[in-house]
Design an enzyme around this catalytic site. Structure first.
Site, mmCIF file in Angstrom:
data_model
loop_
_atom_site.group_PDB
_atom_site.id
_atom_site.type_symbol
_atom_site.label_atom_id
_atom_site.label_comp_id
_atom_site.label_asym_id
_atom_site.label_seq_id
_atom_site.Cartn_x
_atom_site.Cartn_y
_atom_site.Cartn_z
ATOM 1 N N TYR A 62 -5.709 -0.848 12.962
ATOM 2 C CA TYR A 62 -5.886 -0.760 11.517
ATOM 3 C C TYR A 62 -6.259 -2.122 10.965
ATOM 4 C CZ TYR A 62 -4.673 -0.385 6.562
ATOM 5 O OH TYR A 62 -4.710 -0.432 5.192
ATOM 6 N N GLU A 76 -8.463 4.359 -2.637
ATOM 7 C CA GLU A 76 -7.296 4.626 -3.468
ATOM 8 C C GLU A 76 -7.653 4.844 -4.932
ATOM 9 O OE1 GLU A 76 -5.715 0.091 -4.056
ATOM 10 O OE2 GLU A 76 -6.154 0.845 -2.051
ATOM 11 N N ARG A 102 -6.142 7.817 -0.560
ATOM 12 C CA ARG A 102 -4.853 7.186 -0.854
ATOM 13 C C ARG A 102 -4.558 7.292 -2.347
ATOM 14 N NH1 ARG A 102 -3.402 0.726 0.138
ATOM 15 N NH2 ARG A 102 -2.353 0.409 -1.863
#
Length: 320
Positions: free
Chosen positions: A39, A109, A152
């Site tokens: 990640y 997000e 997200r």
């Protein structure tokens, strides 16, 4: 086979765990350790460039770093893509830039701009309609059907847990491949996310963050599909560097133990926090105050002009 396909195949075997990295050295360490994915942490990338995690790093800087990491390892890399860096058009370009660099997927997000670390305070959230439109645009931009769009939502801290779940489901309905409810605040909330969201779920395990600490086995039993540990290497590296420097010059260097590096301390120690005068909110307030003073001065000047005009009119009347 694309990195996205490799990642999807790994998901079929069970929950995938990806420690976070911010450079190729860390990514190769993750690969040597036998993990199935890596990640790219946005906070770590920002710190590498000398900034706190306050949305100061540009899309091209983030995508370039993700590309370097993806090129360095055979593992699929999932990368932080912040807010998609603007509106729907920006989200489309973001997907294309990350995808052509060989990244397996990204998360986008629903914070306002500039965003900040999901485990810090005082976040702003965009309207649901804007968020869903951005996710829909990101999904439409994929060239490789296996490239992952992870939606997200940071709304838990601002709008509550029920709204966070609602947004996660809306994003799944809009075509997102996975939902990421950031920073559930209790074990009950953390356990409820995979039950209530109509799609695969991602869990962010931030050291001493807002979410209760869970082991890999515990997260697996809760039916999460993907779990990241973004600060696992960053805090270890910082602690190791400080320890080595303290050994070289114990009178000057101060050792910082890795277990002390929670989200807030990490920002202060490695994120260039001082560059924004102890936080972007401090700066925002400072400039807002200046702007308020400017508006007040304009009002006073306008009032003075009106008063002067009134005096001229009175003088003209008497002179006439």
């Amino acid at each position: 086979m694309s990195k996205g396909k490799i990642f999807r195949d790994a998901l079929k075997r069970g929950m995938v765990t990806a420690p976070g990295c911010y450079d190729c050295i860390g990514a190769r360490a993750i690969e040597r350790a036998g993990f199935e994915a890596a990640y790219m942490t946005g906070a770590g990338t920002a710190a590498m460039l000398g900034y706190p995690d306050y949305g100061l790093v540009t899309m091209s800087e983030m995508a370039d770093n993700a590309g370097r990491i993806a090129t360095a390892v055979r593992l699929p890399v999932i990368a932080d893509a912040d807010t998609g860096y603007g509106n729907e058009l920006n989200a489309i370009r973001t997907v294309r830039e990350y995808e052509k660099r060989g990244v397996a997927g990204i998360h986008i997000e629903d914070q306002g701009f500039p965003k900040k670390c999901g485990h810090l305070e005082d976040k702003t959230i965009v309207p649901l309609e804007d968020y869903v439109a951005k996710i829909r645009a990101a999904v439409s931009a994929k060239v490789d059907k296996d490239f992952l769009i992870i939606a997200r939502t940071d709304s838990r801290a601002v709008l509550g847990f029920e709204e966070a779940v609602r947004r996660a489901n809306a994003a799944i309905d809009a075509g997102a491949d996975m939902a990421f409810v950031e920073a559930p605040q209790t074990l009950e909330e953390t356990a409820a996310v995979p039950r209530l969201v109509r799609g695969p779920c991602m869990l962010n395990m931030v050291w001493k963050g807002k979410t209760p600490d869970l082991s890999i086995d515990e997260a697996t039993r809760l039916n999460y599909a993907f779990m990241i540990m973004p600060g696992a290497l960053t805090r270890t590296v910082v602690g190791a560097c400080d320890a080595a420097l303290a050994e070289i010059n114990p009178e000057v260097a101060v050792e910082v133990h890795p277990e002390r590096l929670d989200a807030g301390n990490a920002e202060r120690l490695v994120g260039g926090y001082d560059l924004v005068a102890d936080g972007s909110d401090n700066f925002a307030t400072r400039f807002l105050l200046n702007d308020t003073c400017f508006r007040l001065r304009k009002t006073l000047v306008a009032a003075a002009i009106l008063r002067f005009d009134g005096q001229i009119s009175t003088y003209k009347a008497h002179a006439g």
